[in-house]
Design a protein around this motif. Structure first.
Motif, mmCIF file in Angstrom:
data_model
loop_
_atom_site.group_PDB
_atom_site.id
_atom_site.type_symbol
_atom_site.label_atom_id
_atom_site.label_comp_id
_atom_site.label_asym_id
_atom_site.label_seq_id
_atom_site.Cartn_x
_atom_site.Cartn_y
_atom_site.Cartn_z
ATOM 1 N N LEU A 196 2.457 8.357 2.796
ATOM 2 C CA LEU A 196 1.863 7.441 3.766
ATOM 3 C C LEU A 196 0.654 8.081 4.423
ATOM 4 C CD1 LEU A 196 5.107 5.989 5.372
ATOM 5 C CD2 LEU A 196 3.493 4.791 3.888
ATOM 6 N N ALA A 197 0.735 9.404 4.656
ATOM 7 C CA ALA A 197 -0.408 10.086 5.274
ATOM 8 C C ALA A 197 -1.613 10.060 4.333
ATOM 9 C CB ALA A 197 -0.032 11.526 5.624
ATOM 10 N N LEU A 198 -1.351 10.296 3.026
ATOM 11 C CA LEU A 198 -2.463 10.290 2.056
ATOM 12 C C LEU A 198 -3.106 8.910 1.974
ATOM 13 C CD1 LEU A 198 -1.152 12.442 -0.928
ATOM 14 C CD2 LEU A 198 -2.801 13.050 0.851
ATOM 15 N N LEU A 199 -2.290 7.875 2.117
ATOM 16 C CA LEU A 199 -2.821 6.521 2.059
ATOM 17 C C LEU A 199 -3.449 6.115 3.380
ATOM 18 C CD1 LEU A 199 0.050 4.674 0.169
ATOM 19 C CD2 LEU A 199 -2.135 5.463 -0.752
ATOM 20 N N ALA A 200 -3.381 7.021 4.359
ATOM 21 C CA ALA A 200 -3.879 6.726 5.700
ATOM 22 C C ALA A 200 -3.265 5.441 6.222
ATOM 23 C CB ALA A 200 -5.419 6.643 5.702
ATOM 24 N N ALA A 201 -1.945 5.379 6.107
ATOM 25 C CA ALA A 201 -1.255 4.145 6.461
ATOM 26 C C ALA A 201 -1.190 3.944 7.967
ATOM 27 C CB ALA A 201 0.168 4.172 5.905
ATOM 28 N N GLY A 202 -1.381 5.006 8.731
ATOM 29 C CA GLY A 202 -1.340 4.852 10.183
ATOM 30 C C GLY A 202 0.046 5.137 10.733
ATOM 31 N N ALA A 203 0.055 5.495 12.013
ATOM 32 C CA ALA A 203 1.291 5.976 12.615
ATOM 33 C C ALA A 203 2.371 4.895 12.662
ATOM 34 C CB ALA A 203 1.019 6.495 14.017
ATOM 35 N N TYR A 204 1.984 3.679 13.016
ATOM 36 C CA TYR A 204 3.053 2.696 13.228
ATOM 37 C C TYR A 204 3.722 2.301 11.922
ATOM 38 C CZ TYR A 204 -0.159 -1.063 11.857
ATOM 39 O OH TYR A 204 -1.002 -1.863 11.158
ATOM 40 N N LEU A 205 2.929 2.194 10.847
ATOM 41 C CA LEU A 205 3.527 1.820 9.569
ATOM 42 C C LEU A 205 4.492 2.918 9.094
ATOM 43 C CD1 LEU A 205 3.659 -0.316 7.407
ATOM 44 C CD2 LEU A 205 1.861 0.898 6.168
ATOM 45 N N SER A 206 4.088 4.182 9.280
ATOM 46 C CA SER A 206 4.977 5.287 8.908
ATOM 47 C C SER A 206 6.313 5.158 9.618
ATOM 48 C CB SER A 206 4.345 6.620 9.276
ATOM 49 O OG SER A 206 3.094 6.742 8.670
ATOM 50 N N GLN A 207 6.252 4.872 10.912
ATOM 51 C CA GLN A 207 7.494 4.742 11.670
ATOM 52 C C GLN A 207 8.353 3.608 11.110
ATOM 53 O OE1 GLN A 207 8.553 6.800 14.069
ATOM 54 N NE2 GLN A 207 6.723 8.037 13.842
ATOM 55 N N PHE A 208 7.705 2.489 10.799
ATOM 56 C CA PHE A 208 8.461 1.359 10.239
ATOM 57 C C PHE A 208 9.164 1.767 8.947
ATOM 58 C CE2 PHE A 208 5.623 -2.202 12.181
ATOM 59 C CZ PHE A 208 6.222 -1.984 13.401
ATOM 60 N N VAL A 209 8.383 2.413 8.080
ATOM 61 C CA VAL A 209 8.941 2.755 6.770
ATOM 62 C C VAL A 209 10.093 3.751 6.911
ATOM 63 C CG1 VAL A 209 8.444 3.836 4.553
ATOM 64 C CG2 VAL A 209 6.798 2.252 5.563
ATOM 65 N N LEU A 210 9.887 4.792 7.723
ATOM 66 C CA LEU A 210 10.933 5.807 7.865
ATOM 67 C C LEU A 210 12.206 5.196 8.449
ATOM 68 C CD1 LEU A 210 8.801 8.839 9.080
ATOM 69 C CD2 LEU A 210 9.867 8.506 6.841
ATOM 70 N N GLY A 211 12.043 4.328 9.440
ATOM 71 C CA GLY A 211 13.215 3.678 10.031
ATOM 72 C C GLY A 211 13.938 2.817 9.021
ATOM 73 N N SER A 212 13.160 2.048 8.240
ATOM 74 C CA SER A 212 13.788 1.159 7.264
ATOM 75 C C SER A 212 14.533 1.961 6.204
ATOM 76 C CB SER A 212 12.722 0.296 6.571
ATOM 77 O OG SER A 212 11.866 -0.250 7.525
ATOM 78 N N VAL A 213 13.907 3.049 5.746
ATOM 79 C CA VAL A 213 14.532 3.853 4.692
ATOM 80 C C VAL A 213 15.870 4.415 5.179
ATOM 81 C CG1 VAL A 213 14.316 6.027 3.438
ATOM 82 C CG2 VAL A 213 12.414 4.417 3.484
ATOM 83 N N THR A 214 15.898 4.879 6.420
ATOM 84 C CA THR A 214 17.135 5.465 6.942
ATOM 85 C C THR A 214 18.250 4.433 6.986
ATOM 86 O OG1 THR A 214 15.772 6.908 8.283
ATOM 87 C CG2 THR A 214 18.097 6.752 8.869
ATOM 88 N N ILE A 215 17.929 3.253 7.513
ATOM 89 C CA ILE A 215 18.960 2.217 7.594
ATOM 90 C C ILE A 215 19.373 1.785 6.189
ATOM 91 C CG2 ILE A 215 19.428 -0.133 8.361
ATOM 92 C CD1 ILE A 215 17.584 0.465 10.756
#
Lengths: 352, 515
Positions: A319-338
């Motif tokens: 996500l960092a390489l894609l420059a996805a931005g902080a909020y999208l990273s948080q969304f993705v990490l949260g979703s993956v965990t659940i």
């Protein structure tokens, strides 16, 4: 209900014997879990490989970066895994991380202690924190959630007090202080070595810790009983398993590994500040949970936890390489965990 | 609905009472392959207290669950005052008072009485006149503002009764209601039970306490195998009749087993003197258990028998002197005993395999000197135990819950025996276990005793004492009876009567100190 007696004689030869030891049942369960994780990791790699243009993701350099990035989380998460397996929880490891690096930095740089005293001080502090957690949980029988929430805040307060909220760097000590260059070189060497292919030194530390924790959990009496205690504390008590001792050991190990990770990061980055480690809470818990440990206790493996950390590191990196931005990273990490927990429930249902 | 079978009608009773009351016909319930109720008939008239007794596994608790609306019967008919009673439609008409009241501990006494009938218009309403009156009757009105959790258990039970009265329940089923009450509280509860019956309600009392059934019930129905309900009344309603009737056909013994006399003159495995429970459930006990003996302690809940047995393994705190195989230091005594709790939730590790459960209590036996596990050794021990205990498992690597209840219990006992304690302590070793596994477990206990160890068991069922034990002590009110030599009783009924006589030695309940 089986009908016993004359109809089904219990002749030893009449029952199917499993060839591969007491662990084949366990190995199958762990294998299923790890298989799922491996697939998830592969899928994520493929996705990022296609998304990153030009390809900066699927490269050796990036892979080594991911390895370094995951090692801090993995080392702390391995300690937390022990606590989770015994059926407790530790919320103080992030604060412990900050305290450990601060103790090294302040005693070494500000107080002028030799490094060989400064490092043991940090680990002694960690052992004390773990012992306090263990005492309040195992002897005073206060729920570990509350205990470690409280000690976490106490630790953070101590860190702020000791550090005077300063950022410290041994190469640029505060006015009037000096730090011997040979000590600085040795300290930085803990996390910076010229290894073949440029493999990160912290990765070596992570592998060493994972091997030890893995052995402890799956091949030692300590790990066996840790699982038993976490699986059914009441039965463990009636079977006279040493519950208090084991909970102490789990909390102390968790604190010590947080201190180790803090020291290695300090040595790699070159400076430290009191709030270092506060952001570890989510990824460390996520790695343990994705790795298959059960918050109810009794279940958890070292390889699972390391794989969980790997999955998270790959996702953050991509996500960092894609420059996805902080909020999208948080969304993705949260979703993956659940999603990991949901998938686990689902596959457990299939296994029955 | 009604199963085709010959009707069993209580002579005289049925004609006299007509349709009023509770009439159960041909009640059936199966759990998988296990039969819990097989065409049970029970009749209760308004104004009487019907006692219900039966050994564990007789279908008694299934009957309670059906009446409480917790499970549905597979077949059969329940008529209440002539009309068919449907549990799901007419739940409110039957009230079940459990040992542990099933109420809302966080609400006040008053709120508990009216919860569910608050009405819809206002947020809260005051207690109605009728509610206040019946609460005053039950002497709980003064507690109406107290949270339920802060009032004694006896008051909570009265709240449960008040709740049922407020909704005009017709049938009151008391399920072991006084096992946690003091004698004064018990007597008060029985007075209220009689008052309910006198007011024309249908009252059922389920109890293990034979003396109370004989004293308070008008008739007692004995449920033995989910089918017959033998009814005792009039002259036949005595403690001895109940005790004997409960064990008819419930135990058998090989002739050579009856002749078995173990170990007179063997060494003393366990010696107690002045053994006194810290919480007062038993006091000043002196006792010797010889190696090679199986000794049973028999008593109802609250008698102190369970606490005594647990204290031997160090799981209840007691003062006085205990000596096990020559050791009297607390640590050595603890190391020389193993306890197997009655509930498999408290003995087995669900997250471990069958084999791992078997070796869970071991340490040096399964490790190298460095603390590493020896997997092959663990497997070898597990296989040996599986054969020795005849555990029906395809593989010791399967999850423990894949076994039947009886085989799980064998694993739990195997795990304790493999530690080779001087004194093996078992609480209700065959509770919830099928007949075949029961025999196996008794055989294993006998084998272990004959290796020169002592086995101590806590029993609530006489047939278990008859089949498994050499010596039996009856515990009532925290005191021991003289020992009964089990082999000297030719049949189980005689043993049951003897045990009941010893339980009756309890002085009048009113004079007892509060537990």
């Amino acid at each position: 209900m089986t009908h016993e007696g004359s109809t089904t004689p219990a002749v030893p030869g009449a029952v199917v014997r499993s060839p591969s030891g007491l662990w084949s049942g366990r190995a199958r369960e762990v294998g299923l879990r790890l298989g799922g994780l491996a697939i998830a990791i592969l899928v994520v790699i493929v996705i990022f490989t296609f998304l990153s243009k030009p390809n900066t993701f699927f490269t050796v350099v990036n892979a080594l970066g991911v390895t370094r990035g995951m090692s801090t989380i993995a080392i702390v998460a391995l300690g937390l895994t022990l606590v989770i397996v015994v059926g407790e929880i530790d919320l103080s490891f992030g604060y412990m991380y900050g305290l450990a690096s601060t103790l090294i930095a302040v005693s070494w740089i500000v107080w002028g202690w030799p490094l060989l005293f400064a490092i043991p001080l940090a680990f002694a502090g960690a052992a004390l924190v773990g012992a306090v957690n263990g005492f309040l949980v195992a002897v005073a029988r206060i729920p570990s959630f509350i205990v470690t929430l409280g000690t976490g805040s106490l630790i953070y307060g101590s860190t702020l007090l000791i550090s005077n909220t300063a950022t410290l760097n041994p190469q640029y000590p505060p006015p009037g202080k000096t730090v011997p260059q040979n000590e600085v070189d040795w300290f930085f060497g803990l996390s910076n070595q010229d290894l073949p292919l440029g493999f990160p030194m912290q990765g070596i530390w992570m592998i060493a810790v994972a091997l030890i924790v893995g052995f402890v959990l799956s091949r030692s009496l300590f790990g066996f009983r840790l699982k038993a205690i976490g699986g059914n504390p009441l039965a463990a008590e009636l079977a006279r398993l040493p519950i208090r001792k084991y909970k102490f050991a789990a909390f102390i190990t968790c604190s010590l590994l947080a201190a180790l990770a803090a020291m290695l990061d300090f040595a790699f980055i070159g400076s430290t500040q009191p709030n270092a480690g506060l952001s570890l809470l989510f990824p460390v818990f996520a790695a343990v949970i994705i790795g298959g440990a059960s918050l109810a206790g009794g279940r958890g493996t070292a390889i699972g936890t390391v794989s969980g950390a790997l999955l998270l590191a790959i996702i953050s990196n991509g996500l960092a390489l894609l420059a996805a931005g902080a909020y999208l990273s948080q969304f993705v990490l949260g979703s993956v965990t659940i999603a990991a927990v949901v998938l686990d429930r689902f596959t457990q249902g299939l296994r029955r | 609905m009604t199963a085709a079978r010959t009707e069993r009608v209580e002579p005289g009773r049925e004609a006299a009472t007509g349709d009023a009351g509770l009439h159960i016909r041909g009640l059936r319930k199966w759990y998988g392959d296990t039969r819990a109720l097989d065409g049970l008939d029970v009749d209760v008239s308004p104004g009487e207290i019907l006692g219900i007794a039966g050994p564990n596994g007789s279908g008694k608790s299934t009957l309670i669950k059906i009446l409480a609306g917790e499970v549905a019967a597979d077949a059969g008919e329940i008529r209440l005052d002539g009309a068919i009673w449907e549990t799901d439609v007419d739940r409110e008409r039957v009230a079940v008072v459990h040992q542990e009241p099933q109420l809302f501990p966080n609400l006040t006494v008053g709120e508990n009485v009216m919860v569910g009938r608050e009405g819809t218009r206002a947020l809260t309403r005051p207690l109605s006149e009728q509610e206040r009156a019946l609460m005053a009757d039950l002497a709980i009105l003064q507690f109406r503002h107290r949270p339920l959790a802060t009032v004694p258990l006896a008051i909570q039970q009265r709240v449960e009764i008040a709740r049922a009265l407020a909704r005009d329940a017709r049938v009151f089923l008391f399920d072991e209601p006084n096992s946690a009450l003091t004698p004064e509280e018990s007597n008060d509860l029985f007075r209220r039970m009689h008052a309910l019956a006198d007011a024309g309600r249908v009252v059922l009392l389920v109890s293990h306490r034979i003396a109370e059934l004989a004293r308070h019930a008008d008739r007692v129905a004995l449920i033995l195998d989910g089918r017959r309900a033998t009814v005792l009344e009039g002259d036949r309603l005595t403690q001895e009749e109940i005790a004997g009737g409960l064990v008819v056909g419930q135990a058998s013994r090989e002739p050579d087993e009856a002749a078995r006399v173990r170990s007179d003159g063997a060494t003393v495995a366990l010696r107690l003197s002045g053994w006194t429970h810290v919480d007062g459930d038993f006091s000043e006990l002196d006792l010797e258990v010889r190696a090679g003996q199986i000794v049973a302690f028999v008593g109802v809940e609250g008698s102190g028998a369970r606490e005594l047995v647990r204290s031997l393994a160090g799981f209840e705190r007691a003062a006085g002197r205990i000596e096990i195989a020559g050791h009297d230091r607390e640590r050595d005594v603890a190391a020389a005993t193993s306890l197997v709790a009655p509930d498999r939730q408290a003995t087995l590790f669900d997250n471990l395999t069958i084999g791992e459960n078997m070796v869970a209590r071991l340490d040096r036996e399964i490790t190298t000197s460095g603390g590493a596990l020896r997997p092959r050794r663990m497997l070898q021990i597990a296989h040996t135990l599986r054969e020795q205990f005849r555990v029906k498992a395809l593989s010791v690597n399967l999850p423990i819950r894949s076994l039947s209840g009886g085989n799980q219990q064998k694993v739990a006992i195997a795990a304790a025996i493999v530690k080779r304690p001087e004194v093996l302590v078992l609480e209700e070793p065959t509770r919830g276990v099928d007949i075949g596994s029961k025999r196996e477990i008794y055989r294993l206990m006998g084998e272990y005793a004959s290796q020169g160890r002592a086995v101590v068991i806590f029993c609530t069922e006489v047939p278990e004492v008859f089949e498994a034990a050499d010596i039996a002590y009856v515990v009532s009110d925290g005191r021991l009876s003289d020992p009964l030599v089990v082999a000297s009783f030719p049949e189980v009924e005689a043993l049951a009567r003897a045990i009941t006589r010893l339980e009756r030695h309890v002085p009048d309940a009113m004079t007892l100190p509060a537990a």
